[in-house]
Design a protein around this motif. Sequence first.
Motif, short mmCIF file in Angstrom:
data_model
loop_
_atom_site.label_atom_id
_atom_site.label_comp_id
_atom_site.label_asym_id
_atom_site.label_seq_id
_atom_site.Cartn_x
_atom_site.Cartn_y
_atom_site.Cartn_z
N MET A 54 -7.10 -5.17 6.39
CA MET A 54 -6.69 -4.03 5.55
C MET A 54 -7.72 -3.81 4.46
SD MET A 54 -2.70 -4.89 4.80
CE MET A 54 -1.72 -5.66 6.08
N ALA A 110 -3.92 3.19 -0.27
CA ALA A 110 -2.67 2.74 0.35
C ALA A 110 -2.88 1.39 1.04
CB ALA A 110 -2.17 3.78 1.36
N LEU A 111 -4.04 1.22 1.67
CA LEU A 111 -4.30 -0.02 2.41
C LEU A 111 -4.48 -1.21 1.47
CD1 LEU A 111 -6.64 1.40 5.15
CD2 LEU A 111 -4.48 0.22 5.55
N LYS A 132 -1.21 -2.34 0.26
CA LYS A 132 -0.50 -3.14 1.26
C LYS A 132 -1.05 -4.56 1.29
CE LYS A 132 0.31 -1.85 5.48
NZ LYS A 132 0.20 -1.26 6.82
#
Lengths: 124, 417
Positions: free
Chosen positions: B238, B282-283, B286
């Motif tokens: 990620m 967003a990654l 996460k």
Amino acid sequence: MLYAILCYDNEDVVGSWSKEEDDAVIGKLSVVTEKLAQAGRLGPVFRLLPTTAATTVRKGREALVLDGPFAETKEQLLGVYIVDCEGLEEAVETAQELARASGTNGCYELRPLSLFMPGAVAGS
Amino acid sequence: MNAEPPDPAWIDRTLVCARPQVVGALLRYFRDLEKAEEAFQEACLRALGHWPRNGPPRDPVAWLIMVGRNVTLDHVRRQARQQPLPDEALLSELEDAETPLADRLDNADYRDDVLRLLFICCHPDLPATQQIALALRIVCGLSVSQIARAFLVSDSAMEQRITRAKGRIGAGDAPFETPGPLERAERLESVAAMLYLLFNEGYSASGEQLRDRAPLCAEAIRLTRLLLRLFPAEPEIMGLLSLMLLQHARQKARFDADGGIILLEAQDRFLWNRTMITEGTALIDKAVRHRRRGPYQFQAAIAALHASAASPPETDWPQIELLYRGLEQIQPSPVVTLNRAVALSKVAGPAAALDLIDPLAERLDSYFHYHGVRGAFLMQLERRGEARTAFDRAIARARTPAEAAQIRQYLDQLATS
């Protein structure tokens, strides 16, 4: 009746479009969406980031947080239109119009809405 | 499924996207890279004939694997018996067989197949540039001349390099057993490192190389996204994808009309690609939830802070300095310290930053950026003579005309101020 038109396609393929190709598809689709908007039939439209950006929260005694989309599928949910339709007939016609305009593969899933809260986020 | 015949661009794109999974699966089946690639080519030819007439299959990847396998077996049979089999019959049988096959081939199979295919390109005997060239040829399916252009060598030289590299990995003990968790983690790490190098080959290009090299960034992003789809819970993957997207988002703002470098603080931030920044952010969000730190995550988090600043003065330098500190801890390197010094200069001033990098003089003497950054600190401290010496050293170590031009701008500032 309000319908959600859910767009499914292979996200690897869609994700590999160049900006120009993507703009071209959006341009072709906007012919249909503008018509819907003028008729007062178009609700929110949104496009989702790839499923790699997705997180799944599974309900349970303790909600479990998992990486990735809810389901591994050959085609992924990429975006949604909310459209006001007389009934299924018109929803199918609208989806067919979008399908012809986009000229790509994949499919549309039509789901009547039972609750709609338009909300107030501005988006970016 | 769309009843209308698919357009040629869609078929091309689908074949390119399917390549890693299909060649990976065929490699597992044949245990021979050459044979797997040939079978893929053959399957693509069949697809070009078959899909426009009969519509695209529900699962193009499964279709291509099945056809690639059967066509090759068919060749073997033909050679054995000298008796041709009817092609069309074979293909119509295939349509019936497609569904159960598609159900059997789930992510778990593709996962190790794709990882294996990428991993054999990372053979430790191969120098980094050959690993990348091999991945571009085998996994991405770029043509030899496309790769040759990106590496500034002739087609025949690249052809030779690729052939030789393939010979090396072919002769070796390619890992066909299903990997255990530890091996899988090791493979992922090698593959991630190779993808990062591939990305940097594209990212570090400037001037005339831009056109031929920029596509390497897109290929690296595509492969990393695929890898993350297959290994969705790996925070470092990620982080790697996030880092690539956040860096690549600035592509349009990084160069002037002549391909000259525009530094971060001078870039037009309206040219940054917002979608890529959103995805990258967003990654990394996460990834950090996993609380398993890693170098790609640190670098992505730093890139995300730069990306979220609406203007250079709004940059959160204290946080960036902290992140470089964290990166320094898990991956100590003079280059990381040099980067931290730039952040430190914004937080604590150029004198503190200079103190931090002076001890690196010997280790980074051949490094262009060391002298450039040092010159900039000295200039801020009004130590003009020393600044000029540092900039002269930087110019002498510039690898591209664009780098030299960037330092000349500083020298001009020194001369006029």
